[in-house]
Design an enzyme around this catalytic site. Sequence first.
Site, PDB file in Angstrom:
ATOM      1  N   LEU A   1       1.141   5.325  -4.134  1.00  0.00           N
ATOM      2  CA  LEU A   1       1.557   6.113  -5.308  1.00  0.00           C
ATOM      3  C   LEU A   1       2.490   7.275  -4.991  1.00  0.00           C
ATOM      4  CD1 LEU A   1      -1.865   5.878  -7.099  1.00  0.00           C
ATOM      5  CD2 LEU A   1       0.275   4.961  -7.963  1.00  0.00           C
TER       6      LEU A   1
ATOM      7  N   GLY B   1       2.861 -10.856  -7.196  1.00  0.00           N
ATOM      8  CA  GLY B   1       3.820 -11.957  -7.114  1.00  0.00           C
ATOM      9  C   GLY B   1       3.209 -13.294  -7.501  1.00  0.00           C
TER      10      GLY B   1
ATOM     11  N   ALA C   1       0.881  -1.175   0.000  1.00  0.00           N
ATOM     12  CA  ALA C   1       0.000   0.000   0.000  1.00  0.00           C
ATOM     13  C   ALA C   1       0.916   1.222   0.000  1.00  0.00           C
ATOM     14  CB  ALA C   1      -0.913  -0.003   1.209  1.00  0.00           C
TER      15      ALA C   1
ATOM     16  N   ASN D   1       3.684   5.725 -16.546  1.00  0.00           N
ATOM     17  CA  ASN D   1       2.428   5.349 -15.887  1.00  0.00           C
ATOM     18  C   ASN D   1       1.789   6.619 -15.326  1.00  0.00           C
ATOM     19  OD1 ASN D   1       0.959   4.339 -13.220  1.00  0.00           O
ATOM     20  ND2 ASN D   1       1.126   2.558 -14.547  1.00  0.00           N
TER      21      ASN D   1
ATOM     22  N   CYS E   1      -5.307   1.287  -9.443  1.00  0.00           N
ATOM     23  CA  CYS E   1      -4.580   1.171  -8.182  1.00  0.00           C
ATOM     24  C   CYS E   1      -5.549   0.834  -7.049  1.00  0.00           C
ATOM     25  CB  CYS E   1      -3.843   2.453  -7.842  1.00  0.00           C
ATOM     26  SG  CYS E   1      -2.914   2.259  -6.319  1.00  0.00           S
TER      27      CYS E   1
ATOM     28  N   LYS F   1      -4.133   0.385 -18.222  1.00  0.00           N
ATOM     29  CA  LYS F   1      -3.851  -0.707 -17.269  1.00  0.00           C
ATOM     30  C   LYS F   1      -5.109  -0.999 -16.471  1.00  0.00           C
ATOM     31  CE  LYS F   1      -0.465  -2.347 -13.963  1.00  0.00           C
ATOM     32  NZ  LYS F   1       0.838  -2.077 -13.380  1.00  0.00           N
TER      33      LYS F   1
END
Length: 327
Positions: A93, A238, A90, A120, A151, A186
Amino acid sequence: MNWTSWRMRKASGGGKFPAVKPDMKVSLAGIELANPVIAASGTFGYGIEFEEIVSLERLGGFVTKGISLEPMAGHPPPRLIHTAAGMLNAIGLQNVGVKDYLEKKLPPMKRYPQCKVIVNVFGYTVSEYLGVIGQLNQAEGIAAYELNVSCPNVHAGGMAFGADPSCLEDLVAQAKAASRRPLIVKLSPNVTSIAEMAQVAAHAGADALSLVNTFLAMAIDVEERKPKLTNVTGGLSGPAIKPIALRMVYEAARAVSIPVLGMGGIVTAQDAVEFLLAGATAVQVGTASYADPRATERLVRELEQWCKSRQVERVASLTGALEAPRA
Ligand SMILES: Cc1cc2nc3c(=O)[nH]c(=O)nc-3n(C[C@H](O)[C@H](O)[C@H](O)COP(=O)(O)O)c2cc1C
């Protein structure tokens, strides 16, 4: 030699082939990449920090961390946690803002012209997204924009756009009209139908899609009886997310005719090939760089080796080359 004839030759116990150097180039929304391996947003800083660690000129490209109109401090720590098979973040950004990015972070990347810079872009409102794009448009040395509508760990903007089809359509249409470069959108994986969101973005003018961003998730410290993250929830990335990410890339790639950049838990060349076969034109590598800062460069090498050992002459031929399941 194509894939099917290689398999038939292998199955019949055929002999060794002379090694050919595979063509690793891919083309994506008008951008030529030397190979399909791209470092993912938020895991490779502004790129230049990695110049002492990774041979940047060997990568197909990299994506900057999310850049906003004004600098952002991000969430207070703890904001990064290891989980059984991945990472929960977290970060919120944190970034220097578009002005500083253009003045200080982008110029040194000109030393590595082969490594395509994808920026981005993040905003809390449509006009903030457009403000960032407007400033980026003035600069040289950027190949494309990646619109972060996904996000999961900021409370407004980001995923709020990516989870609502009409917000997504409006944002993508306006961003496309404002952009002088290819626009990659995205997508958020935190939706019920990724195929629907992919189609919305494509119809609104996206030149390519990238997916997946992290999955909204949480971890709890049972002794303290508190969330482990200050922000309470964060984004899971991951190897834990790879099978879900792969399914989403497969569904999105079948739903649209624009290129798809696939990511989510890629660590090995085999992982990358899975995403290519599922329909991705290129892949991004994120969390793997935390375990091994040279993961991106290693992937370039291993993917080329994989192609060589299977007599795949063009890596681009793997895109969408998934065969039907056994009857
Ligand atoms: C620490 C961290 C920061 C990230 N920051 C961003 C970001 O700023 N913008 C964005 O679009 N994605 C961001 N992501 C998502 C990654 O780019 C990627 O989509 C995701 O982690 C899945 O790939 P992976 O499993 O290879 O990490 C971040 C991921 C991590 C782990």
